[in-house]
Write an enzyme that holds these catalytic residues in place. Sequence first.
Site, PDB file in Angstrom:
ATOM      1  N   HIS A  92      -7.923  -5.035  -1.498  1.00 13.78           N
ATOM      2  CA  HIS A  92      -6.902  -5.053  -0.892  1.00 13.78           C
ATOM      3  C   HIS A  92      -6.317  -5.078   0.682  1.00 13.78           C
ATOM      4  O   HIS A  92      -5.294  -5.338   0.578  1.00 13.78           O
ATOM      5  CB  HIS A  92      -6.795  -2.854  -0.159  1.00 13.78           C
ATOM      6  CG  HIS A  92      -5.924  -1.999  -0.445  1.00 13.78           C
ATOM      7  ND1 HIS A  92      -4.838  -2.095  -1.365  1.00 13.78           N
ATOM      8  CD2 HIS A  92      -5.072  -1.926   0.924  1.00 13.78           C
ATOM      9  CE1 HIS A  92      -3.767  -1.563  -0.613  1.00 13.78           C
ATOM     10  NE2 HIS A  92      -3.868  -1.128   0.199  1.00 13.78           N
ATOM     11  N   ASP A 117      -8.996  -4.114  -6.207  1.00 17.31           N
ATOM     12  CA  ASP A 117      -8.518  -3.135  -5.332  1.00 17.31           C
ATOM     13  C   ASP A 117      -8.005  -1.676  -6.025  1.00 17.31           C
ATOM     14  O   ASP A 117      -7.181  -1.082  -7.095  1.00 17.31           O
ATOM     15  CB  ASP A 117      -6.670  -4.117  -5.255  1.00 17.31           C
ATOM     16  CG  ASP A 117      -6.566  -3.175  -3.860  1.00 17.31           C
ATOM     17  OD1 ASP A 117      -6.752  -1.766  -3.581  1.00 17.31           O
ATOM     18  OD2 ASP A 117      -4.960  -3.231  -3.875  1.00 17.31           O
ATOM     19  N   SER A 160       1.024  -1.321   0.188  1.00 17.84           N
ATOM     20  CA  SER A 160       0.223  -0.126   0.192  1.00 17.84           C
ATOM     21  C   SER A 160       0.822   1.045  -0.405  1.00 17.84           C
ATOM     22  O   SER A 160       1.697   1.258  -0.879  1.00 17.84           O
ATOM     23  CB  SER A 160      -0.951   0.336   1.152  1.00 17.84           C
ATOM     24  OG  SER A 160      -2.009   0.540   1.432  1.00 17.84           O
TER      25      SER A 160
END
Length: 203
Positions: free
Chosen positions: A185, A172, A120
């Site tokens: 995610h 995602d 991320s």
Amino acid sequence: MFAYSTLLTLALSTLSVFAAPTVDLSTIEARQSCSDVYVYFARGTTETGTLGSVVGPGLSTDVTRALSGRSVRVIGIDYPANVAGYLAGGDTGGAKTMADSVTSIANSCPNAKIAISGYSQGAQVTHLAAARLSSAIQNRVNAVVTFGDPYERQSLPGVLQGRRKTFCATGDLICAGLPIILTPHLGYGADTDEAADFIASRV
């Protein structure tokens, strides 16, 4: 004659000792303490610790397993991992920390293998860190692995693009560059085994 020869030999021996190159003991000690493989990891936004919880711990376990028989250090990058950093495109301080540490290890441990990774916002940090590395240090990085990467469509610099593996799940939206966290995610913990095998294949 014997005495003269003996004195000459001793003199030459003494000169050779003083002429010998000096040895930096700190360099020797540093290299003796080097691990075989270093894996740097940057966690995602709001995760705690330096490895986080979604990807980092599993990756650490799996890469150690995949490289059984070799000494491995998994190093979590200490950075704020806050929302502001993500919205800014990744924390630049974290990127500098990663790049500086990679450079230091590359210089002090010439035989070590190196991988960099992030999840991320940590993936953003990994991209930014890669861009800070000199071409010589980029050549020392054997693998780059990102998960839920907001910069999925952006190439890494130099040789690193060809040493890259990115995990972006269907659905995602973070990978699409949108600041919306949906269930896909949060599922990259299931990919750490494959990621570890990729790193092992590169180092």
